[in-house]
Design an enzyme around this catalytic site. Structure first.
Site, PDB file in Angstrom:
ATOM      1  N   ASP A  45       0.841  -1.207   0.000  1.00  0.00           N
ATOM      2  CA  ASP A  45       0.000   0.000   0.000  1.00  0.00           C
ATOM      3  C   ASP A  45       0.877   1.259   0.000  1.00  0.00           C
ATOM      4  O   ASP A  45       0.369   2.387  -0.032  1.00  0.00           O
ATOM      5  CB  ASP A  45      -1.013  -0.006   1.148  1.00  0.00           C
ATOM      6  CG  ASP A  45      -0.376  -0.043   2.527  1.00  0.00           C
ATOM      7  OD1 ASP A  45       0.872  -0.119   2.631  1.00  0.00           O
ATOM      8  OD2 ASP A  45      -1.141  -0.015   3.519  1.00  0.00           O
ATOM      9  N   SER A  46       2.205   1.050  -0.046  1.00  0.00           N
ATOM     10  CA  SER A  46       3.120   2.175  -0.306  1.00  0.00           C
ATOM     11  C   SER A  46       2.783   2.832  -1.640  1.00  0.00           C
ATOM     12  O   SER A  46       3.206   3.954  -1.905  1.00  0.00           O
ATOM     13  CB  SER A  46       4.575   1.684  -0.331  1.00  0.00           C
ATOM     14  OG  SER A  46       4.724   0.588  -1.209  1.00  0.00           O
ATOM     15  N   ASP A  84      -1.145  -6.280  -0.140  1.00  0.00           N
ATOM     16  CA  ASP A  84      -1.477  -5.661   1.154  1.00  0.00           C
ATOM     17  C   ASP A  84      -2.972  -5.464   1.348  1.00  0.00           C
ATOM     18  O   ASP A  84      -3.670  -5.017   0.424  1.00  0.00           O
ATOM     19  CB  ASP A  84      -0.858  -4.249   1.195  1.00  0.00           C
ATOM     20  CG  ASP A  84       0.429  -4.183   1.982  1.00  0.00           C
ATOM     21  OD1 ASP A  84       0.740  -5.129   2.727  1.00  0.00           O
ATOM     22  OD2 ASP A  84       1.122  -3.157   1.845  1.00  0.00           O
ATOM     23  N   LYS A 112      -0.979  -9.667   2.924  1.00  0.00           N
ATOM     24  CA  LYS A 112      -0.195  -9.109   4.046  1.00  0.00           C
ATOM     25  C   LYS A 112      -1.097  -8.191   4.864  1.00  0.00           C
ATOM     26  O   LYS A 112      -1.834  -7.390   4.289  1.00  0.00           O
ATOM     27  CB  LYS A 112       1.031  -8.347   3.516  1.00  0.00           C
ATOM     28  CG  LYS A 112       1.839  -7.647   4.623  1.00  0.00           C
ATOM     29  CD  LYS A 112       3.249  -7.296   4.183  1.00  0.00           C
ATOM     30  CE  LYS A 112       3.412  -5.968   3.486  1.00  0.00           C
ATOM     31  NZ  LYS A 112       2.998  -4.779   4.242  1.00  0.00           N
ATOM     32  N   GLU A 114      -1.024  -5.587   8.352  1.00  0.00           N
ATOM     33  CA  GLU A 114      -0.248  -4.923   9.398  1.00  0.00           C
ATOM     34  C   GLU A 114      -0.924  -5.175  10.739  1.00  0.00           C
ATOM     35  O   GLU A 114      -2.149  -5.053  10.848  1.00  0.00           O
ATOM     36  CB  GLU A 114      -0.192  -3.410   9.134  1.00  0.00           C
ATOM     37  CG  GLU A 114       0.599  -3.048   7.899  1.00  0.00           C
ATOM     38  CD  GLU A 114       0.747  -1.542   7.713  1.00  0.00           C
ATOM     39  OE1 GLU A 114       0.436  -0.782   8.645  1.00  0.00           O
ATOM     40  OE2 GLU A 114       1.177  -1.146   6.621  1.00  0.00           O
ATOM     41  N   GLU A 181       9.557  -4.293   9.998  1.00  0.00           N
ATOM     42  CA  GLU A 181      10.023  -3.007   9.458  1.00  0.00           C
ATOM     43  C   GLU A 181      10.593  -2.148  10.585  1.00  0.00           C
ATOM     44  O   GLU A 181       9.950  -1.957  11.626  1.00  0.00           O
ATOM     45  CB  GLU A 181       8.852  -2.272   8.771  1.00  0.00           C
ATOM     46  CG  GLU A 181       9.262  -0.908   8.220  1.00  0.00           C
ATOM     47  CD  GLU A 181       8.281  -0.297   7.242  1.00  0.00           C
ATOM     48  OE1 GLU A 181       7.312  -0.972   6.838  1.00  0.00           O
ATOM     49  OE2 GLU A 181       8.487   0.878   6.882  1.00  0.00           O
TER      50      GLU A 181
HETATM   51  O1  KIV Z   1       3.572  -1.081   1.535  1.00  0.00           O
HETATM   52  C1  KIV Z   1       4.720  -1.491   1.385  1.00  0.00           C
HETATM   53  O2  KIV Z   1       5.385  -1.258   0.372  1.00  0.00           O
HETATM   54  C2  KIV Z   1       5.320  -2.239   2.471  1.00  0.00           C
HETATM   55  C3  KIV Z   1       6.820  -2.362   2.470  1.00  0.00           C
HETATM   56  C4  KIV Z   1       7.410  -1.111   2.994  1.00  0.00           C
HETATM   57  C5  KIV Z   1       7.270  -3.523   3.230  1.00  0.00           C
HETATM   58  O3  KIV Z   1       4.655  -2.681   3.342  1.00  0.00           O
END
Ligand code: KIV
Length: 266
Positions: A45-46, A84, A112, A114, A181
């Site tokens: 989600d970056s 994510d 993934k 968080e 992280e």
């Molecule tokens: O969203 C993302 O790109 C991430 C990485 C920083 C691991 O979670």
């Protein structure tokens, strides 16, 4: 199914071969990265920051993630795809299951999330239903407003023990992978040795089972002009994107990345 399976990643952990993960958001870069040996493509989600230009990941929606996961699937050449769950998309078990299904249908092989030990029920249920889960701990960017910034996590005895215990609980619940992280290297080493599943690090030192970076960061591209301590610009010694991607893969495999200047102390 991808050529890179969970069994393969598990064997890599056991043999000590480093796992290379990189974020990917579109078909062309997914093709380039998977061709040069990136084993895991992460639709992070970056993308809210590096593609959309937001100052955090919070505006990203599940529809954004589904769209980019489908793009990456079309370009991928055999890597394992992890997508994510964005901000507030896993606020209840029902939502978690519904949104994970959307990402898996779009092409993800793993999702993934968080969080911390409170995710154990979700991890268990997803695993029962055929969804492998990577849990992202330490600096979880969706909590930026709680942390008061992007800060190293797990420093000091109490926070380090809590993070360690959370990782054990999540692994015991059936997570297929952990991602740490911005945590002190020594703690990340301890966690990687204590759990049987692969642990991927970003700003977590050289002793995790693999490394991940944000694509734009490792290509030396930044909207803000700021670069995190754990980032290496692989374009510095390369004249092509393919060259930089290969160099990243080699540097993770031979252990030259991350170096001591990319680490955080306890
Ligand atoms: O969203 C993302 O790109 C991430 C990485 C920083 C691991 O979670």
């Amino acid at each position: 199914m991808s050529d890179v399976t969970l069994t393969k990643l598990q064997k890599m952990k056991q043999s000590g071969e480093k796992i290379v993960m990189l974020t990917s958001y579109d078909a062309t870069f997914a093709d380039a990265a998977s061709r040069v040996g990136v084993e895991v493509l992460l639709i992070g989600d970056s993308l809210g920051m590096v593609l959309q230009g937001n100052d955090s990941t919070l505006p990203v929606t599940i529809e954004d993630m589904v769209y980019h996961t489908a793009c990456v699937k079309r370009g991928n050449k055999g890597a394992l795809i992890v997508a994510d769950l964005p901000f507030m998309s896993a606020a209840s078990l029902e939502q978690t299951l519904e949104h994970s299904a959307k990402l898996m249908r779009a092409g993800a092989h793993m999702i993934k999330i968080e969080g911390e030990a409170w995710l154990t029920d979700s991890v268990k249920r997803l695993a029962q239903l055929g969804v492998p889960v990577c849990v992202h701990l330490g600096l979880t960017p969706q909590l930026v407003n709680v942390f008061g910034g992007y800060k190293v996590q797990g420093r000091g005895e109490g926070p380090a023990q809590k993070l360690f215990d959370d990782c054990i609980a999540i692994a015991q619940a059936g997570a297929a992978m952990l991602l740490l992280e911005c945590v002190p290297s020594e703690l990340a080493t301890r966690i990687s040795q204590a759990v049987s599943v692969p642990v991927i690090g970003i700003g977590a030192g050289p002793n995790t089972d693999g490394q991940v970076l944000v694509l734009h960061d490792m290509l030396g591209m930044s909207l803000t002009g700021r670069t995190a301590k754990f980032v290496r610009n692989f374009m510095q010694d390369n004249t092509s994107i393919d060259g930089a991607l290969k160099c990243y893969v080699n540097a993770v495999k031979d252990g030259s990345f991350p170096a001591s200047e990319h680490e955080f102390s306890a």
